[in-house]
Motif scaffolding. Structure first.
Motif, PDB file in Angstrom:
ATOM      1  N   PHE A  71      28.198  27.228  35.271  1.00  0.00           N
ATOM      2  CA  PHE A  71      29.115  28.029  34.171  1.00  0.00           C
ATOM      3  C   PHE A  71      28.116  29.332  33.734  1.00  0.00           C
ATOM      4  O   PHE A  71      28.578  30.378  33.645  1.00  0.00           O
ATOM      5  N   GLU A  72      26.740  29.102  33.478  1.00  0.00           N
ATOM      6  CA  GLU A  72      26.092  30.194  33.034  1.00  0.00           C
ATOM      7  C   GLU A  72      25.886  31.324  33.954  1.00  0.00           C
ATOM      8  O   GLU A  72      25.950  32.567  33.853  1.00  0.00           O
ATOM      9  N   ALA A  98      28.745  33.312  34.020  1.00  0.00           N
ATOM     10  CA  ALA A  98      28.955  34.071  32.791  1.00  0.00           C
ATOM     11  C   ALA A  98      27.933  35.188  32.990  1.00  0.00           C
ATOM     12  O   ALA A  98      28.216  36.401  32.457  1.00  0.00           O
ATOM     13  N   TYR A 126      32.913  35.033  25.791  1.00  0.00           N
ATOM     14  CA  TYR A 126      33.245  33.587  25.915  1.00  0.00           C
ATOM     15  C   TYR A 126      34.875  33.422  25.911  1.00  0.00           C
ATOM     16  O   TYR A 126      35.409  33.914  25.133  1.00  0.00           O
ATOM     17  N   ASP A 127      35.271  32.618  26.838  1.00  0.00           N
ATOM     18  CA  ASP A 127      36.372  32.259  27.100  1.00  0.00           C
ATOM     19  C   ASP A 127      36.869  30.693  27.193  1.00  0.00           C
ATOM     20  O   ASP A 127      36.238  30.152  28.100  1.00  0.00           O
ATOM     21  N   GLN A 128      37.498  30.236  26.389  1.00  0.00           N
ATOM     22  CA  GLN A 128      37.625  28.883  26.147  1.00  0.00           C
ATOM     23  C   GLN A 128      38.243  28.285  27.482  1.00  0.00           C
ATOM     24  O   GLN A 128      38.043  27.145  28.045  1.00  0.00           O
ATOM     25  N   ARG A 180      38.118  29.333  30.287  1.00  0.00           N
ATOM     26  CA  ARG A 180      37.002  29.186  31.451  1.00  0.00           C
ATOM     27  C   ARG A 180      36.314  28.073  31.386  1.00  0.00           C
ATOM     28  O   ARG A 180      35.865  27.438  32.402  1.00  0.00           O
ATOM     29  N   TRP A 181      36.036  27.836  30.174  1.00  0.00           N
ATOM     30  CA  TRP A 181      35.071  26.668  29.604  1.00  0.00           C
ATOM     31  C   TRP A 181      35.624  25.343  30.290  1.00  0.00           C
ATOM     32  O   TRP A 181      35.109  24.363  30.999  1.00  0.00           O
ATOM     33  N   TRP A 233      35.712  24.982  33.941  1.00  0.00           N
ATOM     34  CA  TRP A 233      34.293  24.643  34.303  1.00  0.00           C
ATOM     35  C   TRP A 233      34.189  23.149  33.936  1.00  0.00           C
ATOM     36  O   TRP A 233      33.521  22.236  34.974  1.00  0.00           O
ATOM     37  N   TYR A 239      23.151  30.229  23.149  1.00  0.00           N
ATOM     38  CA  TYR A 239      24.431  30.527  22.651  1.00  0.00           C
ATOM     39  C   TYR A 239      24.228  29.353  21.365  1.00  0.00           C
ATOM     40  O   TYR A 239      23.180  28.302  21.480  1.00  0.00           O
TER      41      TYR A 239
END
Length: 359
Positions: free
Chosen positions: A179-180, A183, A190-192, A194-195, A198, A332
Protein backbone atom coordinates in the motif's frame (compact mmCIF):
# COMPACT_ATOMS: atom_id res chain seq x y z
CA UNK A 1 13.81 -20.05 16.50
CA UNK A 2 17.18 -18.51 17.31
CA UNK A 3 15.51 -15.11 17.73
CA UNK A 4 12.98 -16.61 20.14
CA UNK A 5 15.84 -18.00 22.20
CA UNK A 6 17.57 -14.64 22.10
CA UNK A 7 14.44 -12.91 23.37
CA UNK A 8 14.06 -15.50 26.11
CA UNK A 9 17.72 -14.98 27.04
CA UNK A 10 17.14 -11.27 27.38
CA UNK A 11 14.19 -11.93 29.64
CA UNK A 12 16.26 -14.11 31.92
CA UNK A 13 19.02 -11.53 32.04
CA UNK A 14 16.57 -8.81 32.94
CA UNK A 15 14.56 -10.78 35.49
CA UNK A 16 16.71 -9.56 38.35
CA UNK A 17 15.47 -6.04 37.72
CA UNK A 18 11.79 -6.90 37.50
CA UNK A 19 11.23 -6.67 41.23
CA UNK A 20 12.55 -3.11 41.37
CA UNK A 21 9.59 -1.62 39.50
CA UNK A 22 6.98 -0.11 41.82
CA UNK A 23 4.42 2.66 41.26
CA UNK A 24 0.91 3.01 42.63
CA UNK A 25 -0.64 3.64 39.23
CA UNK A 26 1.38 1.06 37.29
CA UNK A 27 -0.19 -2.37 36.65
CA UNK A 28 1.87 -5.45 37.46
CA UNK A 29 4.12 -3.38 39.72
CA UNK A 30 4.27 -0.72 37.55
CA UNK A 31 22.73 14.77 -2.03
CA UNK A 32 25.30 15.52 0.95
CA UNK A 33 26.69 18.38 -1.08
CA UNK A 34 25.82 20.08 -4.39
CA UNK A 35 28.47 19.89 -7.11
CA UNK A 36 28.74 23.10 -9.08
CA UNK A 37 29.39 22.48 -12.74
CA UNK A 38 28.06 25.78 -14.06
CA UNK A 39 31.31 27.57 -13.18
CA UNK A 40 32.95 25.99 -16.23
CA UNK A 41 30.17 27.13 -18.49
CA UNK A 42 29.17 30.57 -17.27
CA UNK A 43 26.46 32.34 -19.16
CA UNK A 44 24.58 35.55 -18.74
CA UNK A 45 21.03 35.29 -17.37
CA UNK A 46 18.31 36.37 -19.73
CA UNK A 47 16.13 39.34 -18.89
CA UNK A 48 13.25 36.97 -18.12
CA UNK A 49 15.41 34.95 -15.68
CA UNK A 50 16.66 38.07 -13.91
CA UNK A 51 13.09 39.22 -13.43
CA UNK A 52 11.71 35.88 -12.25
CA UNK A 53 9.52 36.42 -9.15
CA UNK A 54 10.67 34.81 -5.92
CA UNK A 55 8.70 33.51 -2.91
CA UNK A 56 8.17 36.36 -0.46
CA UNK A 57 8.17 39.05 -3.14
CA UNK A 58 5.36 41.60 -2.77
CA UNK A 59 3.36 42.82 -5.78
CA UNK A 60 0.78 45.58 -6.12
CA UNK A 61 -2.40 44.81 -8.01
CA UNK A 62 -4.24 47.19 -10.31
CA UNK A 63 -6.68 48.21 -7.57
CA UNK A 64 -3.88 49.09 -5.18
CA UNK A 65 -3.94 45.91 -3.04
CA UNK A 66 -0.68 44.21 -2.11
CA UNK A 67 -0.17 40.46 -2.48
CA UNK A 68 2.79 38.30 -1.55
CA UNK A 69 4.04 35.38 -3.61
CA UNK A 70 4.37 32.14 -1.59
CA UNK A 71 5.89 28.74 -2.29
CA UNK A 72 2.57 26.95 -1.63
CA UNK A 73 2.27 24.10 -4.12
CA UNK A 74 -1.01 22.56 -2.92
CA UNK A 75 -4.24 23.87 -1.45
CA UNK A 76 -4.98 22.98 2.18
CA UNK A 77 -7.68 20.33 2.77
CA UNK A 78 -11.22 21.38 3.76
CA UNK A 79 -10.31 21.15 7.46
CA UNK A 80 -8.08 24.17 7.02
CA UNK A 81 -5.00 22.31 8.20
CA UNK A 82 -2.00 23.23 6.05
CA UNK A 83 -0.64 20.55 3.79
CA UNK A 84 2.17 18.64 5.52
CA UNK A 85 5.56 18.97 3.93
CA UNK A 86 7.98 16.09 4.27
CA UNK A 87 10.67 17.05 1.80
CA UNK A 88 13.67 19.26 2.53
CA UNK A 89 13.02 22.84 1.53
CA UNK A 90 9.33 22.78 2.39
CA UNK A 91 7.87 21.22 -0.76
CA UNK A 92 5.93 17.98 -0.94
CA UNK A 93 7.82 14.99 -2.37
CA UNK A 94 7.26 14.42 -6.07
CA UNK A 95 5.15 11.39 -7.01
CA UNK A 96 7.43 8.42 -7.57
CA UNK A 97 9.95 9.47 -4.93
CA UNK A 98 10.04 7.92 -1.47
CA UNK A 99 9.17 10.39 1.33
CA UNK A 100 11.74 10.45 4.15
CA UNK A 101 9.27 9.11 6.71
CA UNK A 102 8.69 6.04 4.50
CA UNK A 103 12.43 5.67 3.94
CA UNK A 104 12.80 5.53 7.71
CA UNK A 105 9.96 3.19 8.67
CA UNK A 106 10.10 0.74 5.78
CA UNK A 107 13.73 0.92 4.69
CA UNK A 108 16.03 1.86 7.56
CA UNK A 109 17.95 -0.33 9.95
CA UNK A 110 17.16 2.20 12.66
CA UNK A 111 13.41 1.53 12.47
CA UNK A 112 14.04 -2.20 12.43
CA UNK A 113 16.21 -1.90 15.53
CA UNK A 114 13.57 0.18 17.34
CA UNK A 115 10.92 -2.44 16.58
CA UNK A 116 13.14 -5.27 17.78
CA UNK A 117 13.89 -3.26 20.91
CA UNK A 118 10.18 -2.70 21.63
CA UNK A 119 9.32 -6.37 21.20
CA UNK A 120 12.25 -7.52 23.31
CA UNK A 121 11.14 -5.13 26.06
CA UNK A 122 7.57 -6.43 25.87
CA UNK A 123 8.73 -10.03 26.13
CA UNK A 124 11.11 -9.23 29.00
CA UNK A 125 8.32 -7.51 30.88
CA UNK A 126 5.56 -10.08 30.39
CA UNK A 127 7.70 -13.19 30.78
CA UNK A 128 9.87 -11.76 33.55
CA UNK A 129 6.98 -10.39 35.61
CA UNK A 130 4.34 -13.08 35.26
CA UNK A 131 6.36 -16.24 35.73
CA UNK A 132 7.20 -15.21 39.32
CA UNK A 133 3.58 -14.45 40.28
CA UNK A 134 2.24 -17.35 42.32
CA UNK A 135 -1.19 -15.78 42.75
CA UNK A 136 -2.07 -14.63 39.26
CA UNK A 137 -5.56 -13.60 40.36
CA UNK A 138 -4.00 -10.42 41.78
CA UNK A 139 -2.49 -9.34 38.47
CA UNK A 140 -3.75 -5.93 37.34
CA UNK A 141 -5.05 -5.24 33.83
CA UNK A 142 -3.26 -2.53 31.81
CA UNK A 143 -6.55 -1.34 30.27
CA UNK A 144 -7.79 1.88 31.84
CA UNK A 145 -11.29 1.60 33.30
CA UNK A 146 -14.27 3.57 32.00
CA UNK A 147 -13.99 6.15 34.77
CA UNK A 148 -10.31 6.90 34.07
CA UNK A 149 -8.84 10.20 32.96
CA UNK A 150 -5.39 10.88 31.56
CA UNK A 151 -4.37 12.49 34.84
CA UNK A 152 -6.06 9.87 36.99
CA UNK A 153 -5.79 6.46 35.30
CA UNK A 154 -7.52 3.55 37.00
CA UNK A 155 -7.10 -0.20 36.58
CA UNK A 156 -8.66 -3.33 38.02
CA UNK A 157 -7.39 -6.72 39.11
CA UNK A 158 -8.13 -9.59 36.78
CA UNK A 159 -9.21 -12.41 39.05
CA UNK A 160 -9.43 -15.73 37.21
CA UNK A 161 -9.59 -14.36 33.67
CA UNK A 162 -6.97 -15.90 31.30
CA UNK A 163 -3.95 -13.74 30.44
CA UNK A 164 -3.74 -11.93 27.10
CA UNK A 165 -1.64 -9.38 25.22
CA UNK A 166 -3.44 -7.05 22.79
CA UNK A 167 -1.83 -5.63 19.66
CA UNK A 168 -2.86 -3.20 16.97
CA UNK A 169 -2.25 -4.58 13.46
CA UNK A 170 -1.09 -2.00 10.90
CA UNK A 171 2.50 -0.81 11.43
CA UNK A 172 2.48 -2.57 14.82
CA UNK A 173 2.69 -6.21 13.78
CA UNK A 174 2.18 -5.79 10.03
CA UNK A 175 4.01 -3.51 7.58
CA UNK A 176 1.83 -2.46 4.64
CA UNK A 177 4.66 -2.35 2.11
CA UNK A 178 2.43 -2.76 -0.94
CA UNK A 179 0.00 0.00 0.00
CA UNK A 180 2.70 2.49 0.94
CA UNK A 181 4.73 1.78 -2.21
CA UNK A 182 1.64 2.68 -4.23
CA UNK A 183 1.15 5.80 -2.06
CA UNK A 184 4.74 6.87 -2.74
CA UNK A 185 4.23 6.54 -6.48
CA UNK A 186 0.98 8.53 -6.39
CA UNK A 187 2.12 11.29 -4.06
CA UNK A 188 0.34 12.82 -1.02
CA UNK A 189 -3.30 12.06 -0.30
CA UNK A 190 -5.35 9.27 1.24
CA UNK A 191 -8.32 7.57 -0.39
CA UNK A 192 -10.51 5.21 1.62
CA UNK A 193 -11.56 3.31 -1.49
CA UNK A 194 -7.93 2.61 -2.33
CA UNK A 195 -7.32 1.32 1.23
CA UNK A 196 -10.32 -1.02 0.94
CA UNK A 197 -9.01 -2.35 -2.38
CA UNK A 198 -5.64 -2.84 -0.67
CA UNK A 199 -7.20 -4.89 2.12
CA UNK A 200 -8.95 -7.03 -0.47
CA UNK A 201 -6.03 -7.66 -2.83
CA UNK A 202 -2.74 -6.99 -1.01
CA UNK A 203 -2.52 -9.83 1.52
CA UNK A 204 0.71 -11.14 -0.02
CA UNK A 205 2.35 -7.70 -0.20
CA UNK A 206 2.86 -7.33 3.54
CA UNK A 207 5.67 -8.14 5.93
CA UNK A 208 5.83 -8.66 9.67
CA UNK A 209 7.27 -5.90 11.84
CA UNK A 210 10.75 -7.03 12.99
CA UNK A 211 10.46 -8.92 16.25
CA UNK A 212 6.69 -9.43 16.09
CA UNK A 213 6.43 -13.08 14.90
CA UNK A 214 9.04 -14.38 17.34
CA UNK A 215 7.61 -12.49 20.31
CA UNK A 216 4.03 -13.49 19.51
CA UNK A 217 5.10 -17.14 19.18
CA UNK A 218 6.92 -16.93 22.52
CA UNK A 219 3.89 -15.38 24.23
CA UNK A 220 1.66 -18.15 22.94
CA UNK A 221 4.25 -20.66 24.11
CA UNK A 222 3.90 -19.21 27.61
CA UNK A 223 0.16 -19.85 27.46
CA UNK A 224 -0.76 -16.19 26.91
CA UNK A 225 -3.47 -15.40 24.36
CA UNK A 226 -2.52 -12.92 21.63
CA UNK A 227 -5.37 -10.69 20.43
CA UNK A 228 -5.41 -8.20 17.56
CA UNK A 229 -7.64 -5.13 17.98
CA UNK A 230 -7.66 -3.19 14.72
CA UNK A 231 -9.63 -0.54 12.85
CA UNK A 232 -9.57 -2.69 9.74
CA UNK A 233 -13.08 -3.24 8.43
CA UNK A 234 -15.13 -6.27 9.42
CA UNK A 235 -16.28 -6.54 5.81
CA UNK A 236 -12.73 -7.48 4.74
CA UNK A 237 -12.09 -9.88 7.63
CA UNK A 238 -11.07 -12.80 5.41
CA UNK A 239 -8.36 -10.73 3.73
CA UNK A 240 -6.99 -9.45 7.06
CA UNK A 241 -6.76 -13.03 8.31
CA UNK A 242 -4.93 -13.98 5.12
CA UNK A 243 -2.46 -11.10 5.53
CA UNK A 244 -1.71 -12.01 9.17
CA UNK A 245 -1.15 -15.63 8.25
CA UNK A 246 1.05 -14.66 5.29
CA UNK A 247 3.28 -12.66 7.65
CA UNK A 248 3.55 -15.51 10.17
CA UNK A 249 1.32 -13.80 12.76
CA UNK A 250 -1.56 -16.29 12.83
CA UNK A 251 -3.57 -18.24 13.57
CA UNK A 252 -6.47 -16.01 14.61
CA UNK A 253 -10.15 -16.52 15.32
CA UNK A 254 -12.54 -13.80 14.20
CA UNK A 255 -14.43 -12.32 17.13
CA UNK A 256 -12.07 -13.81 19.72
CA UNK A 257 -8.41 -13.19 18.86
CA UNK A 258 -9.12 -10.86 15.92
CA UNK A 259 -11.38 -7.92 16.74
CA UNK A 260 -12.31 -5.67 13.80
CA UNK A 261 -14.23 -2.42 13.46
CA UNK A 262 -17.84 -2.71 12.36
CA UNK A 263 -18.34 -0.66 9.20
CA UNK A 264 -20.80 1.71 10.89
CA UNK A 265 -18.75 2.10 14.08
CA UNK A 266 -16.35 4.98 14.85
CA UNK A 267 -12.60 4.44 14.81
CA UNK A 268 -12.06 4.52 18.57
CA UNK A 269 -10.93 1.31 20.24
CA UNK A 270 -11.94 1.72 23.89
CA UNK A 271 -15.29 -0.06 23.58
CA UNK A 272 -13.62 -3.03 21.95
CA UNK A 273 -10.81 -2.97 24.54
CA UNK A 274 -13.30 -3.02 27.41
CA UNK A 275 -15.16 -5.95 25.86
CA UNK A 276 -11.89 -7.87 25.50
CA UNK A 277 -11.03 -7.03 29.11
CA UNK A 278 -14.31 -8.59 30.26
CA UNK A 279 -13.07 -11.97 28.98
CA UNK A 280 -9.29 -11.68 29.37
CA UNK A 281 -6.76 -10.23 31.77
CA UNK A 282 -4.82 -7.90 29.45
CA UNK A 283 -1.27 -7.74 30.81
CA UNK A 284 0.32 -5.78 27.96
CA UNK A 285 -0.63 -3.79 24.86
CA UNK A 286 1.36 -2.85 21.76
CA UNK A 287 0.58 -0.17 19.19
CA UNK A 288 1.97 2.60 16.98
CA UNK A 289 -0.58 5.30 17.96
CA UNK A 290 -1.61 6.57 21.38
CA UNK A 291 -5.17 5.58 20.50
CA UNK A 292 -4.01 1.96 20.66
CA UNK A 293 -3.86 2.44 24.45
CA UNK A 294 -6.73 4.86 25.16
CA UNK A 295 -9.14 6.96 23.11
CA UNK A 296 -8.64 9.75 25.66
CA UNK A 297 -5.42 10.70 23.87
CA UNK A 298 -7.44 11.67 20.79
CA UNK A 299 -9.89 14.05 22.46
CA UNK A 300 -10.53 16.97 20.10
CA UNK A 301 -9.89 19.60 22.77
CA UNK A 302 -6.47 18.18 23.67
CA UNK A 303 -3.74 20.45 22.30
CA UNK A 304 -0.55 19.16 20.72
CA UNK A 305 1.57 20.12 23.73
CA UNK A 306 -0.96 18.80 26.26
CA UNK A 307 -1.19 15.48 24.42
CA UNK A 308 2.58 15.14 24.53
CA UNK A 309 2.75 16.11 28.19
CA UNK A 310 0.18 13.52 29.26
CA UNK A 311 2.55 10.74 28.20
CA UNK A 312 5.41 12.00 30.37
CA UNK A 313 4.06 14.24 33.14
CA UNK A 314 1.17 12.20 34.57
CA UNK A 315 0.67 8.84 36.28
CA UNK A 316 0.58 7.30 32.80
CA UNK A 317 4.34 7.83 32.35
CA UNK A 318 5.42 4.64 34.23
CA UNK A 319 3.30 2.50 31.90
CA UNK A 320 5.63 2.93 28.92
CA UNK A 321 7.78 -0.17 28.86
CA UNK A 322 5.77 -1.65 31.77
CA UNK A 323 2.54 -2.80 30.15
CA UNK A 324 2.32 -0.32 27.26
CA UNK A 325 4.74 -0.69 24.34
CA UNK A 326 4.77 1.67 21.36
CA UNK A 327 6.27 1.08 17.90
CA UNK A 328 7.69 3.77 15.57
CA UNK A 329 5.42 5.23 12.87
CA UNK A 330 6.30 8.62 11.33
CA UNK A 331 4.20 7.89 8.22
CA UNK A 332 0.60 8.50 9.31
CA UNK A 333 -1.65 8.83 12.34
CA UNK A 334 -3.06 11.17 14.96
CA UNK A 335 0.37 12.15 16.22
CA UNK A 336 1.34 13.95 13.00
CA UNK A 337 -0.03 17.40 13.67
CA UNK A 338 0.99 20.78 15.07
CA UNK A 339 2.13 24.16 13.76
CA UNK A 340 5.41 25.91 14.53
CA UNK A 341 4.44 27.19 17.97
CA UNK A 342 2.78 23.86 18.86
CA UNK A 343 5.82 21.75 18.06
CA UNK A 344 8.50 24.26 19.09
CA UNK A 345 7.66 26.29 22.24
CA UNK A 346 8.29 29.98 21.65
CA UNK A 347 10.80 30.18 24.48
CA UNK A 348 12.87 27.42 22.80
CA UNK A 349 12.85 28.82 19.25
CA UNK A 350 16.17 30.10 17.95
CA UNK A 351 17.16 32.15 14.92
CA UNK A 352 20.67 32.07 13.51
CA UNK A 353 22.31 35.41 14.43
CA UNK A 354 24.06 35.32 11.05
CA UNK A 355 20.69 35.74 9.38
CA UNK A 356 19.30 33.88 6.41
CA UNK A 357 21.50 31.23 4.86
CA UNK A 358 23.28 32.27 1.66
CA UNK A 359 22.39 30.35 -1.49
Amino acid sequence: MNRICAIAGLALAASGLSGCIAAAAVPLGAAAGVIKTSQDHKRKKSKAERAAPQPGQVFETGDGEKVQLTNLTALPPPSGTPVASSAPGGSAPAPGSVPPEMQFLYGSGEASALSLQAYAALWNYVHGELRFRRDKSQITSVVMTRDSTLTSPRFETCGKRPLAVVFDVDETVLLNLGFESDAARRGPGYDQGRWTRWEETGADKVEAVPGAPETIAALRGDGITVIYNTNRSASTAAFTIRALEHAGLGPVTLGDTLILRDDAAPGGKDERRWKIAERYCIVAMGGDQLGDFSDLFNAKDLSVSARRNTTANTLIAPLWGHGWFILPNPVYGTGLKGQMDDVFPKDKQWADPAGAAKP
